[in-house]
Design a protein around this motif. Sequence first.
Motif, PDB file in Angstrom:
ATOM      1  N   UNK A 503     -11.106  19.059  11.186  1.00  0.00           N
ATOM      2  CA  UNK A 503      -9.756  18.684  11.260  1.00  0.00           C
ATOM      3  C   UNK A 503      -9.189  17.975  12.537  1.00  0.00           C
ATOM      4  N   UNK A 504      -9.564  18.465  13.650  1.00  0.00           N
ATOM      5  CA  UNK A 504      -8.946  17.893  14.895  1.00  0.00           C
ATOM      6  C   UNK A 504      -9.734  16.369  15.122  1.00  0.00           C
ATOM      7  N   UNK A 505     -10.772  16.281  14.860  1.00  0.00           N
ATOM      8  CA  UNK A 505     -11.461  15.092  14.951  1.00  0.00           C
ATOM      9  C   UNK A 505     -10.505  14.090  14.047  1.00  0.00           C
ATOM     10  N   UNK A 506     -10.199  14.650  12.919  1.00  0.00           N
ATOM     11  CA  UNK A 506      -9.486  13.799  11.679  1.00  0.00           C
ATOM     12  C   UNK A 506      -8.008  13.156  12.356  1.00  0.00           C
ATOM     13  N   UNK A 507      -7.489  14.317  12.916  1.00  0.00           N
ATOM     14  CA  UNK A 507      -6.086  14.114  13.479  1.00  0.00           C
ATOM     15  C   UNK A 507      -6.026  13.139  14.636  1.00  0.00           C
ATOM     16  N   UNK A 508      -7.221  13.151  15.604  1.00  0.00           N
ATOM     17  CA  UNK A 508      -7.285  12.411  16.696  1.00  0.00           C
ATOM     18  C   UNK A 508      -7.679  11.103  16.250  1.00  0.00           C
ATOM     19  N   UNK A 509      -8.441  10.959  15.065  1.00  0.00           N
ATOM     20  CA  UNK A 509      -8.609   9.494  14.814  1.00  0.00           C
ATOM     21  C   UNK A 509      -7.562   8.728  14.191  1.00  0.00           C
ATOM     22  N   UNK A 510      -6.590   9.590  13.336  1.00  0.00           N
ATOM     23  CA  UNK A 510      -5.525   8.982  13.109  1.00  0.00           C
ATOM     24  C   UNK A 510      -4.497   8.488  14.114  1.00  0.00           C
ATOM     25  N   UNK A 511      -4.686   9.124  15.271  1.00  0.00           N
ATOM     26  CA  UNK A 511      -3.905   8.957  16.443  1.00  0.00           C
ATOM     27  C   UNK A 511      -4.298   7.466  17.160  1.00  0.00           C
ATOM     28  N   UNK A 512      -5.721   7.627  17.140  1.00  0.00           N
ATOM     29  CA  UNK A 512      -6.482   6.462  17.663  1.00  0.00           C
ATOM     30  C   UNK A 512      -5.983   5.218  16.774  1.00  0.00           C
ATOM     31  N   UNK A 513      -5.992   5.188  15.499  1.00  0.00           N
ATOM     32  CA  UNK A 513      -5.496   4.243  14.440  1.00  0.00           C
ATOM     33  C   UNK A 513      -3.938   3.947  14.599  1.00  0.00           C
ATOM     34  N   UNK A 514      -3.492   4.335  15.428  1.00  0.00           N
ATOM     35  CA  UNK A 514      -1.913   4.113  15.784  1.00  0.00           C
ATOM     36  C   UNK A 514      -0.843   4.509  14.591  1.00  0.00           C
ATOM     37  N   UNK A 515      -1.284   5.966  14.242  1.00  0.00           N
ATOM     38  CA  UNK A 515      -0.315   6.495  13.257  1.00  0.00           C
ATOM     39  C   UNK A 515       1.199   6.644  13.859  1.00  0.00           C
ATOM     40  N   UNK A 516       1.268   6.836  15.172  1.00  0.00           N
ATOM     41  CA  UNK A 516       2.417   6.977  15.853  1.00  0.00           C
ATOM     42  C   UNK A 516       3.314   5.656  15.641  1.00  0.00           C
ATOM     43  N   UNK A 517       2.523   4.427  15.900  1.00  0.00           N
ATOM     44  CA  UNK A 517       3.318   3.260  15.608  1.00  0.00           C
ATOM     45  C   UNK A 517       3.552   2.944  14.063  1.00  0.00           C
ATOM     46  N   UNK A 518       2.864   3.484  13.487  1.00  0.00           N
ATOM     47  CA  UNK A 518       3.348   3.196  11.938  1.00  0.00           C
ATOM     48  C   UNK A 518       4.534   4.202  11.573  1.00  0.00           C
ATOM     49  N   UNK A 519       4.736   5.363  12.287  1.00  0.00           N
ATOM     50  CA  UNK A 519       5.855   6.225  12.223  1.00  0.00           C
ATOM     51  C   UNK A 519       7.055   5.413  12.910  1.00  0.00           C
ATOM     52  N   UNK A 520       6.846   4.888  14.124  1.00  0.00           N
ATOM     53  CA  UNK A 520       8.018   4.135  14.711  1.00  0.00           C
ATOM     54  C   UNK A 520       8.737   3.187  13.776  1.00  0.00           C
ATOM     55  N   UNK A 521       7.568   2.364  13.039  1.00  0.00           N
ATOM     56  CA  UNK A 521       8.196   1.356  12.318  1.00  0.00           C
ATOM     57  C   UNK A 521       9.026   1.864  10.949  1.00  0.00           C
ATOM     58  N   UNK A 522       8.615   2.830  10.515  1.00  0.00           N
ATOM     59  CA  UNK A 522       9.380   3.477   9.559  1.00  0.00           C
ATOM     60  C   UNK A 522      10.624   4.177  10.038  1.00  0.00           C
ATOM     61  N   UNK A 523      10.801   4.838  11.075  1.00  0.00           N
ATOM     62  CA  UNK A 523      11.756   5.038  11.395  1.00  0.00           C
ATOM     63  C   UNK A 523      13.008   4.008  11.719  1.00  0.00           C
ATOM     64  N   UNK A 524      12.343   3.093  12.316  1.00  0.00           N
ATOM     65  CA  UNK A 524      13.355   1.786  12.722  1.00  0.00           C
ATOM     66  C   UNK A 524      14.028   1.323  11.143  1.00  0.00           C
ATOM     67  N   UNK A 525      13.046   1.185  10.319  1.00  0.00           N
ATOM     68  CA  UNK A 525      13.298   0.694   8.911  1.00  0.00           C
ATOM     69  C   UNK A 525      14.535   1.566   8.275  1.00  0.00           C
ATOM     70  N   UNK A 526      14.157   3.136   8.466  1.00  0.00           N
ATOM     71  CA  UNK A 526      15.294   3.989   8.087  1.00  0.00           C
ATOM     72  C   UNK A 526      16.737   3.801   8.689  1.00  0.00           C
ATOM     73  N   UNK A 527      16.735   3.626  10.003  1.00  0.00           N
ATOM     74  CA  UNK A 527      17.801   3.291  10.496  1.00  0.00           C
ATOM     75  C   UNK A 527      18.569   1.910  10.134  1.00  0.00           C
ATOM     76  N   UNK A 528      17.736   1.117   9.833  1.00  0.00           N
ATOM     77  CA  UNK A 528      18.304  -0.161   9.586  1.00  0.00           C
ATOM     78  C   UNK A 528      18.933   0.006   8.256  1.00  0.00           C
ATOM     79  N   UNK A 529      18.363   0.828   7.313  1.00  0.00           N
ATOM     80  CA  UNK A 529      18.455   0.932   5.789  1.00  0.00           C
ATOM     81  C   UNK A 529      19.849   1.797   5.713  1.00  0.00           C
ATOM     82  N   UNK A 530      20.117   2.681   6.727  1.00  0.00           N
ATOM     83  CA  UNK A 530      21.526   3.301   6.748  1.00  0.00           C
ATOM     84  C   UNK A 530      22.409   2.885   7.271  1.00  0.00           C
ATOM     85  N   UNK A 531      22.328   1.478   7.857  1.00  0.00           N
ATOM     86  CA  UNK A 531      23.323   0.748   8.411  1.00  0.00           C
ATOM     87  C   UNK A 531      23.946  -0.149   7.616  1.00  0.00           C
ATOM     88  N   UNK A 532      23.182  -0.389   6.143  1.00  0.00           N
ATOM     89  CA  UNK A 532      23.537  -1.430   5.159  1.00  0.00           C
ATOM     90  C   UNK A 532      24.576  -1.036   4.376  1.00  0.00           C
TER      91      UNK A 532
END
Length: 532
Positions: A503-532
């Motif tokens: 599991x640790x290797x699986x989680x580390x691989x997701x981090x290398x695959x830029x899961x954090x960047x994907x989460x940031x993109x959704x965070x930005x979209x969520x904030x934009x959504x709630x301004x509309x």
Amino acid sequence: MRANNNTRFLLLAASIAMTGLMPACSGQPGGVSDPAASAKVDDRFNQSGFPIVKEPVSLKVFGCKDPNHADWKDVLVLKEYAKKTNMNMQYEETPAQGCDEKRNLLFAANELPDVFLRANLSNTDISRYGMQEGMLIPLEGLIDKYAPNLKSLFDKYPDARKSVTAADGHIYTLPAIRLLSSGRTDKIWINKTWLDKLNMKAPTTPDELVALLKAFRDQDPNGNGEKDEIPLGLRDMGMVFSTFTGSWGLDRQMGYNINIKDDKVHIWLADERFKELLIFLNKLYSEKLLYKDFYLGDLPKWRSNLSQAKIGMFFIQASDPFTKVEGQFTGMAPIKGPHGDQSYSASGPLASPIGTFAITKENKSPEATIRWVDYFFSDEGSIFYQYGIEGQTFTMKDGKPAINDSIKNDSRGLMAALGQVNLVPGGAFPFLTTDKTGNIVENEKTQEVSKFVEPFIPKTIYGPPIFDKATTDEIVPIKTDIDKYINESIAKFIIGELSFDKWGEYAATLKKMKLDELEKAYQKAYESLNKK
């Protein structure tokens, strides 16, 4: 369309070349002005009532044809609506297999119809062909002026408007709006006949679920003397991310594996709670309590087992694949998980799917076209679309429409019979469902079963965001790679080919695959959504 294959190839090549050479349009987003801002309206146009136009108007319509549909020109509702509106839709429907490819070729060759109807337009398509290239026109001005039913719905349900609003503030496509919660939710079905025979009740906890599934496996509840029962019948990998996740405190927001708490977006794919759920599913699989082929996605085989009532517990929206045995089943609430969670994540937003209808820049009658589709967002139009003509294909019973028995019991099956009346089979049509109009694919049994899960559905469910081009270009490759990796890995965890020590290797691989960047993109979209 008109061009032959050689012409299509040349146009496609030219389009690709020009896309690389030409700068983006400036000014109005997408390079297209809002048609409702124009003072010029077709003289043939009636702003209210029927017909929509005084003289016949012809429009070219492209869409994807479900195998159960009749030719669209022969579909009862579409033929009758043409008479009612004075609008002649020239349908070019393409079989579902290969339809996306043909649609993309039309865009690439700039050989557009007037309307895309039921054409599987994705959020990426909306971003590219709406915001970026201006091939799809903005609709919000047309809606405000000429679509009173849609305007009223968007005003009353702002989440529905948000779901279809792109990052640039425009609306390029229309959704199906499902106010009837059962119409957007997979239900939990359990074999009541088996429960009664075993003198057992529906489970409320993981331990009770395991005990019940073992009884289904071992005690021959179907009484045929064979061990052919399938205790838990997950039909595909998607079920892993929605059906039990709410019992482990995991939600499905923004069309993805996301929890939102205190306005913070979190993708939970590497969380301990998800690991705990997978360990539980691995236990079920290893003890032959879980359908052994769930990860293969063989839907015909799964449905065959279902139609023979061989499954003890499963998740599906409606009973149409197993109507002959539906009386053997009842519903149940989601189990309360190990941490006390009891929500249900297998449900969608009010407005979904959102790419069911679009007007292209080639359309010379956008006002009439938006009025054409707006009717289906009224109670009257919804009943007409789903049920057809009163006295001919349906009757009103206790104030609600009921399809004729000749259609319901057609030897070809309900969906094949409905495909002669409407485009309901396969979904993805722009229309409304409510308590008044009903949902034709959900009979009384389905409505009954739905009531078990409705109290546990999250109050707000955000739909997938429509990212701008820069974000789309950045995150689509990331998400595609991550989704492929998690589907492969999760299947292996469940069936035992991958140890949870990894599991640790699986989680580390997701981090290398830029899961954090994907989460940031959704965070930005969520904030934009709630301004509309």
